[in-house]
Write an enzyme that holds these catalytic residues in place. Sequence first.
Site, short mmCIF file in Angstrom:
data_model
loop_
_atom_site.label_atom_id
_atom_site.label_comp_id
_atom_site.label_asym_id
_atom_site.label_seq_id
_atom_site.Cartn_x
_atom_site.Cartn_y
_atom_site.Cartn_z
N SER A 4 0.88 -1.18 -0.06
CA SER A 4 0.15 0.12 0.13
C SER A 4 0.74 1.20 0.00
CB SER A 4 -0.81 -0.08 1.39
OG SER A 4 0.12 0.18 2.20
N LYS A 5 0.15 2.36 -0.07
CA LYS A 5 0.90 3.60 -0.24
C LYS A 5 2.08 3.79 1.27
CE LYS A 5 -0.44 7.04 -3.40
NZ LYS A 5 -1.80 6.99 -3.73
N ARG A 6 1.47 3.33 2.35
CA ARG A 6 2.18 3.40 3.54
C ARG A 6 3.36 2.51 3.51
NH1 ARG A 6 1.61 0.19 7.82
NH2 ARG A 6 -0.02 -0.89 6.76
N HIS A 7 3.37 1.48 2.72
CA HIS A 7 4.39 0.43 2.53
C HIS A 7 5.37 0.89 1.60
CE1 HIS A 7 1.21 -2.64 3.90
NE2 HIS A 7 2.39 -2.64 4.79
N GLY A 8 5.15 1.85 0.75
CA GLY A 8 6.25 2.26 -0.26
C GLY A 8 5.53 2.09 -1.69
#
Length: 474
Positions: free
Chosen positions: A242-246
């Site tokens: 996800s976005k949070r993961h990169g």
Amino acid sequence: MSDKVVTRFAPSPTGFLHIGGARTALFNWLYAKHSGGKMLLRIEDTDRERSTDAATAAILDGLSWLGLTWDGEPVSQFERAPRHRAVAEELVRLGKAYYCYATPAELEAMRESARAKGLPPRYDGRWRDRDPSEAPVGARGAIRIKAPADGETVVHDRVQGEVRFPNKDLDDFIILRSDGNPTYMHAVVVDDHDMGITHIIRGDDHLTNAARQMVIYRALGWEMPSMAHIPLIHGADGAKLSKRHGALGVEAYRAMGYLPEALLNYLARLGWSHGDDEVMSITDMIAWFDIGDVNKGAARFDFAKLEALNGVHMRRMNDAELLDIFINTLPYLEGGPAIAARLDDTRKAQLLAALPGLKERAKTLVELVDGAAFLFAERPLPIDEKAAALLGGEAREILRGAHAALKAISGDWTAAAAEAAIRQYALAGGLKLGAVAQPLRAALTGKSTSPGVFDVLAVLGREESLARVADQID
Ligand code: GLU
């Protein structure tokens, strides 16, 4: 066909070049370079609703920033629609495909009845064996390929191994819609063939497509390229990226201050390894890469590892080269444009001189901006909180003495001369070297950390150094 390896990167221009796409491009590029072959670029812009020119431009920009060069002009899939159509019609002439005139209502009924029986929705082949003369007048049919009804389709994949698909799961799928537009499945096969692609390397979300595409290759009597479906990238916790993961566009990584070479090194190591080697140059990666060595399991993205690796690449890079990359990246970095605006030849030379000390303390180019800020700061310097604490109390007195000692330097203004003067002053006053160096650093840089204080003095030069110290005395 020649033996030369031809790979391709085939992004859909519906958004930025995201990190997973960059890794797919990298593997195609490395494999082509490793084998002395070519990597072609195909923009899969058949979805007219979702494809944009801005996305195409962002993808080309991202690839260029990473140095993932392609051979020849990018191919637009959309522009090849007439060719896709011609091939579909040829398949009808060959008896390998047929026109289907099933109405939307009929297709819906088929899906309903499959659902009722708990089966996957499949086309029932009702036009497969009908005579073309039965076609409803004036109707434009879709072209469906005759898929094998029994047995298996086996994909020999260089990463996934032998993958078997029961043919009963492959229905007669559409290759040309009734509006004359090719389906994605068909366009990819025709393009890969016409472009002379020998190796397809792509995300494993396309693995089931490979079976369907094989049906088209067989019908046309074309040789199937070698297939390699690479595992997708997951977050550090194993969940879908996800976005949070990169899961960001590569330009976000540029803005975070990562070097292209470090990002490529990191991406290459996601799912592929070469012995225990962690740090690799691009030359190493080209020499060592083989698609057969890519792991089947999902790779996990880890920001901390990327950052550490970036620091290693910065430190081992030659200073002039790092400076070049730094300057070219300034427009994208937070605080960078302000530095870029003040970067004359004198400051460039100062920056180069300070770089060995600065890069020891920075893991990203953003941290380098922060570290280099003292060179570009205007007097009187903004003093941060930690630095202010070092300037209180007796520090002012100590600085007064240090100022006098530095001012008395009669020969060349060098780090060694400054060090000798400060050591002598500390010794004479019974002070620890740190008791002098710390307030001095705070006065010179406005911060509590910086490259070695004598290097800072040397880089700033006599006049500016003395003035910055004087600013903190009175
Ligand atoms: N355009 C597809 C994608 O972006 C790639 C298709 C392929 O590589 O065959 O996922």
